[in-house]
Design a protein around this motif. Structure first.
Motif, short mmCIF file in Angstrom:
data_model
loop_
_atom_site.label_atom_id
_atom_site.label_comp_id
_atom_site.label_asym_id
_atom_site.label_seq_id
_atom_site.Cartn_x
_atom_site.Cartn_y
_atom_site.Cartn_z
N SER A 25 0.85 6.25 5.54
CA SER A 25 -0.41 5.59 5.88
C SER A 25 -1.25 5.21 4.67
O SER A 25 -1.76 4.09 4.60
CB SER A 25 -1.24 6.46 6.83
N LEU A 128 0.84 -9.16 5.95
CA LEU A 128 1.18 -7.76 6.23
C LEU A 128 2.15 -7.68 7.40
O LEU A 128 3.12 -6.91 7.37
CB LEU A 128 -0.08 -6.96 6.53
N THR A 132 5.93 -6.22 6.98
CA THR A 132 6.32 -5.02 7.72
C THR A 132 7.61 -5.22 8.50
O THR A 132 8.38 -4.28 8.72
CB THR A 132 5.18 -4.57 8.65
N PRO A 138 4.07 -0.23 6.88
CA PRO A 138 3.18 -1.04 6.05
C PRO A 138 2.54 -0.34 4.86
O PRO A 138 1.72 -0.94 4.17
CB PRO A 138 2.09 -1.45 7.06
N ASP A 139 2.89 0.93 4.57
CA ASP A 139 2.09 1.67 3.60
C ASP A 139 2.24 1.19 2.17
O ASP A 139 1.33 1.36 1.36
CB ASP A 139 2.36 3.18 3.69
N ALA A 142 0.77 -2.91 2.27
CA ALA A 142 -0.69 -3.07 2.38
C ALA A 142 -1.38 -3.09 1.03
O ALA A 142 -2.12 -4.02 0.72
CB ALA A 142 -1.27 -1.99 3.29
N TYR A 146 -3.47 -6.20 -0.41
CA TYR A 146 -4.92 -6.05 -0.47
C TYR A 146 -5.41 -5.54 -1.82
O TYR A 146 -6.58 -5.71 -2.17
CB TYR A 146 -5.40 -5.09 0.62
N THR A 150 -5.46 1.63 0.17
CA THR A 150 -5.52 1.17 1.55
C THR A 150 -5.08 2.27 2.50
O THR A 150 -4.35 3.18 2.12
CB THR A 150 -4.61 -0.05 1.78
N ALA A 152 -3.11 2.19 6.20
CA ALA A 152 -2.38 1.27 7.09
C ALA A 152 -1.96 2.02 8.34
O ALA A 152 -1.70 3.23 8.31
CB ALA A 152 -1.16 0.71 6.37
N TRP A 153 -1.92 1.30 9.44
CA TRP A 153 -1.51 1.90 10.71
C TRP A 153 -0.94 0.80 11.59
O TRP A 153 -1.05 -0.39 11.28
CB TRP A 153 -2.70 2.57 11.40
N HIS A 160 -1.74 -2.94 10.78
CA HIS A 160 -3.09 -3.24 10.32
C HIS A 160 -3.33 -2.48 9.03
O HIS A 160 -2.66 -1.48 8.74
CB HIS A 160 -4.13 -2.80 11.35
N ALA A 161 -4.31 -2.92 8.26
CA ALA A 161 -4.67 -2.22 7.03
C ALA A 161 -6.15 -2.41 6.76
O ALA A 161 -6.75 -3.42 7.15
CB ALA A 161 -3.86 -2.73 5.85
#
Length: 310
Positions: A25, A128, A132, A138-139, A142, A146, A150, A152-153, A160-161
């Motif tokens: 994450s 993203l 993914t 996404p860890d 992200a 960005y 960050t 990410a989840w 999302h991030a």
């Protein structure tokens, strides 16, 4: 959608996932960047020049991750495919837990964004999502997109991030051994279940880490404690665990970078602690390894892409 720029330049950072307690994450961009130049050419061929990491082993055809990512991104926005001439300068070590595959994917998506007439069609959220699909989680993608740190989840299947605050005093030093470790091998040793107490421990430490990164470096040692993945991987991580434990005994907030076998240290005054860029004498030979260090001060920008000669 049409291609508006046939020559673009991209820069994308290395990343470290997990940061200790934030398994799958939390992530952070590091001050070590791959660079890419992409030209759209009037053919169906791939011309690829690679310098640095992977120059002797990486493919130079449609199977290269950068090419696959460019193709997927152009298809996503309905742009025409072209031949590609690519020059890649790879500085991110491969197989060391520094997000080299995420960097390649994000570089390709960023190149496509810089090429198309409506780049907002490949904004960071879409980048993203596409990254993914390649990465599976996404860890690393992200922070590569960005910048900075960050969290990410995923909600359903959509990633999302959110960017986290990184204090100006926060530094990083990533320590890279000569050995490599495939991510699949590092993941294979993780148990399917963990004790509830360990999960609760990591939830608290991850929350504390978010606070510490915002400008409380004195909290980083406690905030980077972990019970979910690092100890389970000890046998395959070998030298990295030896170095991480050595540094933590010295009061430094050291963690395994991603799946390893690099070690990430977060804190302040790291150069004064002997962890400046180069080959720090104080850690050479630990775990029977020679260690390269890459030291960064402050927040690192995410991927950038721009047309050349405009």
């Amino acid at each position: 959608m049409r291609i508006a720029s046939d020559h673009v330049r991209v820069s994308v950072p290395a990343t470290s996932g997990n940061l200790g307690p934030g398994f799958d994450s939390l992530g952070m961009a590091l001050g070590l960047r791959d660079e890419l130049e992409v030209r759209a050419i009037a053919s169906t061929s791939i011309e690829m020049e690679i310098e640095g990491e992977g120059a002797e082993t990486l493919p130079r055809d449609e199977s290269h991750l950068v090419v696959q990512a460019i193709r997927a991104a152009l298809d996503h926005v309905g742009a025409s495919q072209t031949g590609l001439a690519i020059r890649a300068i790879n500085r991110i070590p491969h197989g060391r837990g520094l997000g080299s595959s995420a960097a390649a994917v994000v570089a390709g998506i960023t190149a496509a964004r810089a090429m198309i007439a409506e780049p907002e069609a490949l904004d960071r959220a879409e980048a993203l999502r596409l990254a993914t699909v390649f990465e599976g989680h996404p860890d690393n993608a992200a922070p590569a997109i960005y910048g900075g740190a960050t969290v990410a989840w995923t909600e359903g299947r959509r990633p999302h991030a959110a960017a986290l605050e990184v204090g100006e005093s926060i530094e990083t030093a990533v320590l890279v051994p000569a050995v490599t470790l495939p991510t699949k091998e590092a993941r294979a040793v993780l148990p399917p279940d963990v004790p509830h107490s360990h999960a609760a421990f990591n939830a608290g430490r991850a929350a504390l880490l978010v606070h510490a990164l915002a400008g409380r470096p004195e909290l980083l040692l406690d905030a980077t404690e972990d019970k979910l993945h690092q100890n389970y991987r000890a046998d395959v991580l070998g030298p990295a665990m030896v170095l991480m434990r050595h540094l933590r005994e010295q009061g430094l907030a050291a963690v395994i970078s991603g799946a390893g076998p690099s070690v990430l240290v977060m804190g302040d005054s790291l150069e004064a602690a002997g962890l400046g860029s180069g080959m720090p004498e104080s850690i050479q030979g630990i775990g029977d390894q020679q260690w390269r260090a890459f030291h960064t001060v402050g927040r690192v920008a995410g991927a950038t892409g721009e047309p050349v000669g405009v």
